[in-house]
Design an enzyme around this catalytic site. Sequence first.
Site, PDB file in Angstrom:
ATOM      1  N   THR A   1       0.875  -1.169   0.000  1.00  0.00           N
ATOM      2  CA  THR A   1       0.000   0.000   0.000  1.00  0.00           C
ATOM      3  C   THR A   1       0.911   1.217   0.000  1.00  0.00           C
ATOM      4  OG1 THR A   1      -1.690  -1.146   1.169  1.00  0.00           O
ATOM      5  CG2 THR A   1      -1.554   1.166   1.677  1.00  0.00           C
TER       6      THR A   1
ATOM      7  N   VAL B   1     -12.856  -4.718   2.511  1.00  0.00           N
ATOM      8  CA  VAL B   1     -12.179  -3.462   2.867  1.00  0.00           C
ATOM      9  C   VAL B   1     -11.175  -3.777   3.971  1.00  0.00           C
ATOM     10  CG1 VAL B   1     -12.487  -1.154   3.845  1.00  0.00           C
ATOM     11  CG2 VAL B   1     -14.174  -2.057   2.218  1.00  0.00           C
ATOM     12  N   GLY B   2      -9.965  -3.242   3.843  1.00  0.00           N
ATOM     13  CA  GLY B   2      -8.934  -3.514   4.849  1.00  0.00           C
ATOM     14  C   GLY B   2      -8.822  -2.382   5.858  1.00  0.00           C
TER      15      GLY B   2
ATOM     16  N   GLY C   1       0.297  -3.555   5.590  1.00  0.00           N
ATOM     17  CA  GLY C   1       0.389  -4.984   5.903  1.00  0.00           C
ATOM     18  C   GLY C   1      -0.992  -5.600   5.796  1.00  0.00           C
TER      19      GLY C   1
ATOM     20  N   GLY D   1      -4.410  -6.027   6.377  1.00  0.00           N
ATOM     21  CA  GLY D   1      -5.360  -5.130   7.026  1.00  0.00           C
ATOM     22  C   GLY D   1      -6.238  -5.805   8.067  1.00  0.00           C
TER      23      GLY D   1
END
Length: 311
Positions: A171, A200-201, A222, A224
């Site tokens: 990310t 969704v993280g 990392g 999530g």
Amino acid sequence: MSTAAPYNQWSVIRMGLPVIVVHGGAGKWKDERIPIGVEQVRQAALVGFEVLKRGGSALDAAEVCTAYMESCGKLNAGVSAARNLDGIRELDAMIVDGSRLDFGSVAAVTGIYNPISLARYVMEKTPHKFFAGENARRVYAQMLADGYRPERSPGILDITAETLGPVSDDTVGCVVVDSQGRVAATSSTGGTRKKMPGRVGDSPIMGAGAYANEVCGVAATGQGEHIIRVLLSRTVALYVEQGDDPQLAARRGIELLIEKTGSEAGLIVADVKGGTGMWTNAKAMPAAVICGDESSLRVFSMRDEINSYEP
Ligand code: ASP
């Protein structure tokens, strides 16, 4: 717990400001991709720093720096983000304004490649903090109609130090502290590779993927699902508030994550005294730091190098 003086007794802002710390994602980087990631975070740090030099705020610099990484086509964010199991790029992003303890987030957005600017629009121009999915596109359309940011091509904004104007596996994210001591932190991602559609993280979740307040800012990268479980970014900020320097706080954050979840992550941290830190238990995390002026620019990538970082 540390016995150092609590932050609210530190009224003097140190000379090392402004600072910008950037990461390009912690994970199992292929060796040949690492120099590419390092080059992008280096450029992103310079682009963000340029905004500060032109008088922009920490928020402006954080937005431009993150938009650069979303547009560069080399990282897991924006135009080159990881695709979900349906082969679609569903993006998550957040921007945090530490001086106001405010944030804007978007999750699972499609067809929008600079979600960081949409997240800032959500924070500044809507009565809400967080939009998800299809309807976030309506907010994007409203953002363009308002002339908040110019679009270069469909879904891609024209965000640079110039266009923002003179301003009163993996990310991406950054933490910026401007010379007035205002802190901003960001995260932006395509999420984990081959994620289930709709997943969704941590990245758009305040206190998980990033956090900032009047003391410091933190950005995490990392898995999530596990970062959320320990609200990693908020926890690390609390360590700094309690007296840890940013490097120790980052280290303690990763140790906590390992202890509670056994997972892998990376962290970048900066505080209002100009302190900076980074830590990871992943193989690599391209990162760049500028403290005070561009000549101080340094880049890092491998775990050992990150964990022996000396501010
Ligand atoms: N934290 C991101 C997520 O879980 C992934 C990453 O940092 O690479 O969505």
